[in-house]
Design a protein around this motif. Structure first.
Motif, PDB file in Angstrom:
ATOM      1  N   ASP A 171       0.826  -1.205   0.000  1.00  0.00           N
ATOM      2  CA  ASP A 171       0.000   0.000   0.000  1.00  0.00           C
ATOM      3  C   ASP A 171       0.864   1.259   0.000  1.00  0.00           C
ATOM      4  OD1 ASP A 171      -2.206  -1.590   0.018  1.00  0.00           O
ATOM      5  OD2 ASP A 171      -2.572  -1.416   2.173  1.00  0.00           O
ATOM      6  N   GLN A 172       1.932   1.224   0.776  1.00  0.00           N
ATOM      7  CA  GLN A 172       2.832   2.383   0.828  1.00  0.00           C
ATOM      8  C   GLN A 172       3.545   2.589  -0.508  1.00  0.00           C
ATOM      9  OE1 GLN A 172       4.919   0.825   4.347  1.00  0.00           O
ATOM     10  NE2 GLN A 172       4.522   2.804   5.347  1.00  0.00           N
ATOM     11  N   ILE A 173       3.936   1.488  -1.129  1.00  0.00           N
ATOM     12  CA  ILE A 173       4.618   1.574  -2.425  1.00  0.00           C
ATOM     13  C   ILE A 173       3.705   2.215  -3.466  1.00  0.00           C
ATOM     14  CG2 ILE A 173       5.489   0.200  -4.358  1.00  0.00           C
ATOM     15  CD1 ILE A 173       6.602  -1.766  -2.269  1.00  0.00           C
ATOM     16  N   LEU A 174       2.450   1.755  -3.516  1.00  0.00           N
ATOM     17  CA  LEU A 174       1.494   2.313  -4.482  1.00  0.00           C
ATOM     18  C   LEU A 174       1.221   3.782  -4.209  1.00  0.00           C
ATOM     19  CD1 LEU A 174      -1.070  -0.621  -4.808  1.00  0.00           C
ATOM     20  CD2 LEU A 174       0.577   0.158  -6.525  1.00  0.00           C
ATOM     21  N   LEU A 175       1.134   4.149  -2.929  1.00  0.00           N
ATOM     22  CA  LEU A 175       0.886   5.547  -2.577  1.00  0.00           C
ATOM     23  C   LEU A 175       2.047   6.430  -3.000  1.00  0.00           C
ATOM     24  CD1 LEU A 175      -0.780   7.733  -1.183  1.00  0.00           C
ATOM     25  CD2 LEU A 175       0.336   7.109   0.981  1.00  0.00           C
ATOM     26  N   ILE A 176       3.267   5.997  -2.694  1.00  0.00           N
ATOM     27  CA  ILE A 176       4.444   6.788  -3.056  1.00  0.00           C
ATOM     28  C   ILE A 176       4.567   6.903  -4.569  1.00  0.00           C
ATOM     29  CG2 ILE A 176       6.967   6.880  -2.975  1.00  0.00           C
ATOM     30  CD1 ILE A 176       6.783   5.464  -0.242  1.00  0.00           C
ATOM     31  N   ALA A 177       4.365   5.780  -5.286  1.00  0.00           N
ATOM     32  CA  ALA A 177       4.460   5.795  -6.748  1.00  0.00           C
ATOM     33  C   ALA A 177       3.414   6.735  -7.346  1.00  0.00           C
ATOM     34  CB  ALA A 177       4.281   4.383  -7.300  1.00  0.00           C
ATOM     35  N   SER A 178       2.204   6.730  -6.771  1.00  0.00           N
ATOM     36  CA  SER A 178       1.135   7.610  -7.269  1.00  0.00           C
ATOM     37  C   SER A 178       1.498   9.068  -7.059  1.00  0.00           C
ATOM     38  CB  SER A 178      -0.181   7.290  -6.561  1.00  0.00           C
ATOM     39  OG  SER A 178      -0.584   5.959  -6.803  1.00  0.00           O
ATOM     40  N   LEU A 179       2.029   9.391  -5.886  1.00  0.00           N
ATOM     41  CA  LEU A 179       2.391  10.778  -5.590  1.00  0.00           C
ATOM     42  C   LEU A 179       3.539  11.259  -6.474  1.00  0.00           C
ATOM     43  CD1 LEU A 179       2.166  10.750  -1.680  1.00  0.00           C
ATOM     44  CD2 LEU A 179       0.562  11.802  -3.282  1.00  0.00           C
ATOM     45  N   VAL A 180       4.534  10.379  -6.670  1.00  0.00           N
ATOM     46  CA  VAL A 180       5.693  10.752  -7.486  1.00  0.00           C
ATOM     47  C   VAL A 180       5.280  11.003  -8.936  1.00  0.00           C
ATOM     48  CG1 VAL A 180       7.855   9.878  -8.459  1.00  0.00           C
ATOM     49  CG2 VAL A 180       7.406   9.626  -6.020  1.00  0.00           C
ATOM     50  N   ASN A 181       4.321  10.218  -9.428  1.00  0.00           N
ATOM     51  CA  ASN A 181       3.947  10.298 -10.843  1.00  0.00           C
ATOM     52  C   ASN A 181       2.752  11.201 -11.114  1.00  0.00           C
ATOM     53  OD1 ASN A 181       5.837   8.473 -12.238  1.00  0.00           O
ATOM     54  ND2 ASN A 181       4.949   6.915 -10.909  1.00  0.00           N
ATOM     55  N   LEU A 182       2.129  11.748 -10.069  1.00  0.00           N
ATOM     56  CA  LEU A 182       0.919  12.547 -10.262  1.00  0.00           C
ATOM     57  C   LEU A 182       1.156  13.750 -11.170  1.00  0.00           C
ATOM     58  CD1 LEU A 182      -2.039  13.147  -9.609  1.00  0.00           C
ATOM     59  CD2 LEU A 182      -1.263  14.370  -7.557  1.00  0.00           C
ATOM     60  N   ILE A 183       2.181  14.540 -10.863  1.00  0.00           N
ATOM     61  CA  ILE A 183       2.442  15.751 -11.657  1.00  0.00           C
ATOM     62  C   ILE A 183       2.924  15.405 -13.067  1.00  0.00           C
ATOM     63  CG2 ILE A 183       3.816  17.858 -11.819  1.00  0.00           C
ATOM     64  CD1 ILE A 183       3.724  18.068  -8.800  1.00  0.00           C
ATOM     65  N   PRO A 184       3.879  14.449 -13.240  1.00  0.00           N
ATOM     66  CA  PRO A 184       4.269  14.094 -14.613  1.00  0.00           C
ATOM     67  C   PRO A 184       3.108  13.585 -15.462  1.00  0.00           C
ATOM     68  CG  PRO A 184       5.906  13.291 -13.063  1.00  0.00           C
ATOM     69  CD  PRO A 184       4.756  13.802 -12.247  1.00  0.00           C
ATOM     70  N   VAL A 185       2.203  12.786 -14.874  1.00  0.00           N
ATOM     71  CA  VAL A 185       1.053  12.291 -15.637  1.00  0.00           C
ATOM     72  C   VAL A 185       0.145  13.457 -16.040  1.00  0.00           C
ATOM     73  CG1 VAL A 185      -1.082  10.957 -15.467  1.00  0.00           C
ATOM     74  CG2 VAL A 185       1.074   9.954 -14.710  1.00  0.00           C
ATOM     75  N   THR A 186      -0.076  14.389 -15.107  1.00  0.00           N
ATOM     76  CA  THR A 186      -0.872  15.581 -15.419  1.00  0.00           C
ATOM     77  C   THR A 186      -0.228  16.374 -16.558  1.00  0.00           C
ATOM     78  OG1 THR A 186      -1.601  15.728 -13.112  1.00  0.00           O
ATOM     79  CG2 THR A 186      -1.858  17.697 -14.469  1.00  0.00           C
ATOM     80  N   ALA A 187       1.103  16.516 -16.505  1.00  0.00           N
ATOM     81  CA  ALA A 187       1.819  17.242 -17.555  1.00  0.00           C
ATOM     82  C   ALA A 187       1.681  16.540 -18.905  1.00  0.00           C
ATOM     83  CB  ALA A 187       3.294  17.373 -17.179  1.00  0.00           C
ATOM     84  N   ALA A 188       1.770  15.201 -18.896  1.00  0.00           N
ATOM     85  CA  ALA A 188       1.655  14.446 -20.149  1.00  0.00           C
ATOM     86  C   ALA A 188       0.284  14.641 -20.780  1.00  0.00           C
ATOM     87  CB  ALA A 188       1.909  12.966 -19.884  1.00  0.00           C
ATOM     88  N   ILE A 189      -0.747  14.720 -19.962  1.00  0.00           N
ATOM     89  CA  ILE A 189      -2.107  14.952 -20.479  1.00  0.00           C
ATOM     90  C   ILE A 189      -2.212  16.365 -21.056  1.00  0.00           C
ATOM     91  CG2 ILE A 189      -4.538  15.164 -19.825  1.00  0.00           C
ATOM     92  CD1 ILE A 189      -3.992  12.973 -17.715  1.00  0.00           C
ATOM     93  N   LEU A 190      -1.660  17.344 -20.339  1.00  0.00           N
ATOM     94  CA  LEU A 190      -1.744  18.735 -20.790  1.00  0.00           C
ATOM     95  C   LEU A 190      -0.948  18.983 -22.076  1.00  0.00           C
ATOM     96  CD1 LEU A 190      -1.513  20.701 -17.405  1.00  0.00           C
ATOM     97  CD2 LEU A 190      -3.520  20.383 -18.861  1.00  0.00           C
ATOM     98  N   LEU A 191       0.057  18.147 -22.344  1.00  0.00           N
ATOM     99  CA  LEU A 191       0.832  18.310 -23.579  1.00  0.00           C
ATOM    100  C   LEU A 191      -0.036  18.150 -24.824  1.00  0.00           C
ATOM    101  CD1 LEU A 191       4.228  16.461 -22.892  1.00  0.00           C
ATOM    102  CD2 LEU A 191       3.915  18.887 -23.392  1.00  0.00           C
ATOM    103  N   TRP A 192      -1.150  17.452 -24.699  1.00  0.00           N
ATOM    104  CA  TRP A 192      -2.043  17.234 -25.837  1.00  0.00           C
ATOM    105  C   TRP A 192      -3.055  18.363 -25.988  1.00  0.00           C
ATOM    106  CZ3 TRP A 192      -1.079  13.306 -29.188  1.00  0.00           C
ATOM    107  CH2 TRP A 192      -0.221  12.289 -28.742  1.00  0.00           C
ATOM    108  N   THR A 193      -2.991  19.351 -25.105  1.00  0.00           N
ATOM    109  CA  THR A 193      -3.903  20.481 -25.163  1.00  0.00           C
ATOM    110  C   THR A 193      -3.132  21.741 -25.545  1.00  0.00           C
ATOM    111  OG1 THR A 193      -3.633  21.205 -22.849  1.00  0.00           O
ATOM    112  CG2 THR A 193      -5.175  19.382 -23.269  1.00  0.00           C
ATOM    113  N   ARG A 194      -3.811  22.883 -25.533  1.00  0.00           N
ATOM    114  CA  ARG A 194      -3.151  24.158 -25.820  1.00  0.00           C
ATOM    115  C   ARG A 194      -2.347  24.668 -24.633  1.00  0.00           C
ATOM    116  NH1 ARG A 194      -4.794  26.802 -30.366  1.00  0.00           N
ATOM    117  NH2 ARG A 194      -4.236  28.812 -29.475  1.00  0.00           N
ATOM    118  N   CYS A 195      -2.397  23.940 -23.518  1.00  0.00           N
ATOM    119  CA  CYS A 195      -1.647  24.343 -22.312  1.00  0.00           C
ATOM    120  C   CYS A 195      -0.266  23.701 -22.292  1.00  0.00           C
ATOM    121  CB  CYS A 195      -2.423  23.950 -21.056  1.00  0.00           C
ATOM    122  SG  CYS A 195      -4.063  24.666 -20.947  1.00  0.00           S
TER     123      CYS A 195
END
Length: 207
Positions: free
Chosen positions: A105-129
Motif C-alpha cells: 500500500d505504501q509503495i502504491l501511494l508513493i508511486a502515485s504521488l511521485v507520478n501525479l504531476i508528470p502524468v498531469t503534464a503528459a495529459i496537458l501536452l495534448w492540449t493548448r496548455c
C-alpha cells in the motif's frame, strides 16, 4: 463565397487548376509573394488570381496545401511519463525487498504521488496548455533527477549504488537507478522544448 489556396506546390497548383476549369472564383498564395506565381496567371485565367498571404487569409474559406509536420512532443512526453511510472514502481518494489520497510500500500501511494504531476503534464501536452505542461514536466522530473542522482550516486546513504554489496536485488536496484536518471533527463529536455513552444494563430482552413 470567396476561396483561397495557401501553398503553391503540386497539390496547391492542382487545386487552383481545378478551380479555374470549373470557373470558381478564388486565389492562390504562398509565403514568397504573388509575384512568384505570375507564371500561373495565363494558365489559370481570370477566376483564380495570385494573392499575398494577408489577402488570402481574408477569404471565407481557405484550403491549406502546405507541409504540416506533426508535433511529436506530446507523443514523446507520454512515452517518457509511462516509462517513468513503470520504472518508479519497479524501483520501489526492489527497495522494499532490500529494506523490508515498505508495504504494498505504501509503495502504491508513493508511486502515485511521485507520478501525479508528470502524468498531469503528459495529459496537458495534448492540449493548448503545452507551456504549462512543459514547466510541470521540467520541475517534477528535474526535482526527481536531482534527488535521485544525489541519493543513488553521490551521498553516503545505504541507497548509494556504489556502496551496496553485490546481489540479485542490488543489480536490479542499480539498473532502475540508472534508468530513472536517463528517463528524467530526457523528460526534462521535453519539458524545456514544450515550455518554449509558441502557439500559432488559427485561421479557418480546410485540409
Amino acid at each position: 463565397m470567396k476561396y483561397a489556396i495557401i501553398g503553391s506546390g503540386q497539390i496547391g497548383i492542382a487545386l487552383a487548376r481545378a478551380f479555374a476549369r470549373k470557373n470558381i472564383e478564388g486565389a492562390i498564395a504562398n509565403s514568397c509573394g504573388p509575384e512568384t506565381l505570375a507564371f500561373l496567371k495565363e494558365e489559370l485565367g481570370p477566376h483564380v488570381a495570385p494573392q499575398s498571404l494577408q489577402d488570402a487569409y481574408k477569404s471565407e474559406m481557405v484550403f491549406l496545401a502546405v507541409p504540416f509536420p506533426m508535433n511529436r512532443l506530446p507523443f514523446y512526453g507520454a512515452v517518457i511519463v509511462l516509462g517513468h511510472c513503470g520504472v518508479v514502481l519497479w524501483h520501489l518494489l526492489i527497495l522494499a525487498r532490500l529494506h523490508s520497510a515498505l508495504g504494498n500500500d505504501q509503495i502504491l501511494l508513493i508511486a502515485s504521488l511521485v507520478n501525479l504531476i508528470p502524468v498531469t503534464a503528459a495529459i496537458l501536452l495534448w492540449t493548448r496548455c503545452h507551456k504549462i505542461a512543459g514547466w510541470l514536466l521540467l520541475v517534477s522530473l528535474g526535482i526527481g533527477l536531482l534527488i535521485g542522482t544525489y541519493e543513488h550516486f553521490l551521498s553516503p546513504s545505504p541507497d548509494n549504488v556504489f556502496r551496496m554489496t553485490a546481489g540479485h536485488w542490488v543489480l536490479q536496484f542499480r539498473i532502475t537507478a540508472v534508468l530513472l536518471v536517463a528517463i528524467e533527463a530526457v523528460g526534462c529536455w521535453i519539458g524545456v522544448k514544450a515550455s518554449r513552444e509558441e502557439t500559432s494563430g488559427a485561421h479557418p482552413v480546410v485540409a
